[in-house]
Design a protein around this motif. Structure first.
Motif, PDB file in Angstrom:
ATOM      1  N   SER A 216       0.840  -1.196   0.000  1.00  0.00           N
ATOM      2  CA  SER A 216       0.000   0.000   0.000  1.00  0.00           C
ATOM      3  C   SER A 216       0.877   1.249   0.000  1.00  0.00           C
ATOM      4  O   SER A 216       1.393   1.640   1.058  1.00  0.00           O
ATOM      5  CB  SER A 216      -0.931   0.003   1.215  1.00  0.00           C
ATOM      6  N   PRO A 217       1.075   1.899  -1.147  1.00  0.00           N
ATOM      7  CA  PRO A 217       1.921   3.101  -1.190  1.00  0.00           C
ATOM      8  C   PRO A 217       1.382   4.226  -0.310  1.00  0.00           C
ATOM      9  O   PRO A 217       2.164   4.984   0.273  1.00  0.00           O
ATOM     10  CB  PRO A 217       1.892   3.503  -2.677  1.00  0.00           C
ATOM     11  N   VAL A 218       0.049   4.338  -0.210  1.00  0.00           N
ATOM     12  CA  VAL A 218      -0.536   5.385   0.624  1.00  0.00           C
ATOM     13  C   VAL A 218      -0.168   5.160   2.090  1.00  0.00           C
ATOM     14  O   VAL A 218       0.181   6.109   2.814  1.00  0.00           O
ATOM     15  CB  VAL A 218      -2.067   5.423   0.443  1.00  0.00           C
ATOM     16  N   THR A 219      -0.227   3.912   2.535  1.00  0.00           N
ATOM     17  CA  THR A 219       0.109   3.604   3.918  1.00  0.00           C
ATOM     18  C   THR A 219       1.583   3.858   4.196  1.00  0.00           C
ATOM     19  O   THR A 219       1.949   4.390   5.257  1.00  0.00           O
ATOM     20  CB  THR A 219      -0.243   2.141   4.228  1.00  0.00           C
ATOM     21  N   VAL A 220       2.448   3.484   3.255  1.00  0.00           N
ATOM     22  CA  VAL A 220       3.889   3.726   3.428  1.00  0.00           C
ATOM     23  C   VAL A 220       4.164   5.221   3.523  1.00  0.00           C
ATOM     24  O   VAL A 220       4.937   5.679   4.376  1.00  0.00           O
ATOM     25  CB  VAL A 220       4.679   3.090   2.272  1.00  0.00           C
ATOM     26  N   ALA A 221       3.509   6.013   2.648  1.00  0.00           N
ATOM     27  CA  ALA A 221       3.695   7.466   2.690  1.00  0.00           C
ATOM     28  C   ALA A 221       3.160   8.048   4.000  1.00  0.00           C
ATOM     29  O   ALA A 221       3.790   8.929   4.605  1.00  0.00           O
ATOM     30  CB  ALA A 221       3.000   8.114   1.494  1.00  0.00           C
TER      31      ALA A 221
END
Length: 303
Positions: A19-24
């Motif tokens: 999940s790129p959003v979660t990593v960001a």
């Protein structure tokens, strides 16, 4: 190291990485919390050192504007305090209030939820009716009520020193219900399962059954609630401080900084309130996104 490797191979870690959003969001939250914790060492100036303040530096714009100074990257307020340093120290207080109030809410709510769910009967009815009454009042109203009572009960000279714990108690009292209701429902389900019935048959004490068997199985929803509640607690603290009943100007949180800057917003000194506001938005949004991810990751039905 084996536990770290096992976690990296777990479904939770895989869900996080994909999940790129979660990593960001995790990166932004880590940046905000890290900056708050390291404020005394990384802040360019100490906004609480009155001897270092110079009114000649007051209302300096951000460094990239015409009259800006690179000593004050995000400008200064009306007292000559560096806005960037104020944000770092203010986030430190906001995070501390949020974490302390969430821990207190979770402790009270989980304890009452376990008691109500396992004991049942009149105890369950009493706790849930109190929770229903609590839910009929907005959280901000409960916090304002507790703050008002504290201001009347405590001597005027003690208001500043006690402000932190008063606001923690205010937010905690308005947030325990969601923990209690969730844990009570999970406890009712777990109490009917065979392993709990077996523990009762062999004569284990009810407290041991609750703490050793039921509690570990209801912590998943509590973690999700606590993550989301942390963002709500930080927002509530900022709201109270903006209204003037939270942290004092001598130890400003992000909400206090926004309130101070709001007085100068329409006179052209927009940076005093804009940058603390953006810091608050970044912190709350990142924590909320992490809470949403954790809710989805721990609930197989949402996967």
């Amino acid at each position: 190291m084996s536990r770290v490797a096992a976690w990296l191979d777990s479904d939770l870690a895989w869900s996080f990485r994909r999940s790129p959003v979660t990593v960001a969001a995790a990166a932004v939250a880590l940046l905000c919390v890290g900056g708050a914790l390291l404020a005394p060492w990384i802040a360019p100036h100490d906004p609480f050192d009155l001897a270092a303040l110079d009114l000649m530096d007051a209302l300096a714009p951000p460094a990239w504007l015409a009259e800006g100074r690179w000593r004050f990257l995000l400008g200064t307020d009306d007292q000559g305090r560096d806005v960037l340093s104020g944000i770092l120290y203010g986030a430190r207080i906001s995070v501390a209030v949020g974490v302390a109030s969430v821990l207190l809410s979770a402790l009270a709510g989980v304890a009452l939820g376990l008691l109500a769910g396992y004991a049942g009967g009149a105890v369950d009815a009493f706790v849930m009716r109190v929770a229903d009454v609590q839910l009929s009042f907005p959280a901000i109203l409960v916090a304002l009520l507790v703050d008002g009572v504290a201001r009347i009960a405590l001597p005027e000279l003690a208001h500043g020193a006690a402000a932190f714990w008063v606001i923690v108690l205010s937010i905690a009292l308005s947030g325990w219900v969601q923990y209690a209701r969730t844990v009570r429902g999970s406890t009712l389900v777990e109490a009917r399962k065979e392993y709990v019935q077996a523990a009762r048959l062999i004569g284990r004490h009810p407290a041991a059954i609750v703490l050793r068997h039921i509690l570990p199985n209801v912590t998943g929803p509590v973690l999700v609630i606590a993550t989301i509640h942390l963002a709500t607690a930080i927002t509530t603290e900022a709201t109270l401080s903006f209204l003037g009943v939270g942290m004092p100007a001598t130890t400003p949180s992000l909400g206090t900084l926004i309130r101070i800057g709001n007085d100068f917003l329409f006179s052209g000194e927009w940076w005093i309130t804009l940058f603390p506001g953006l810091a608050l938005v970044a912190l709350v949004l990142s924590v909320n996104l992490l809470g949403d991810w954790l809710r989805d990751a721990l609930n197989p039905r949402l996967a």
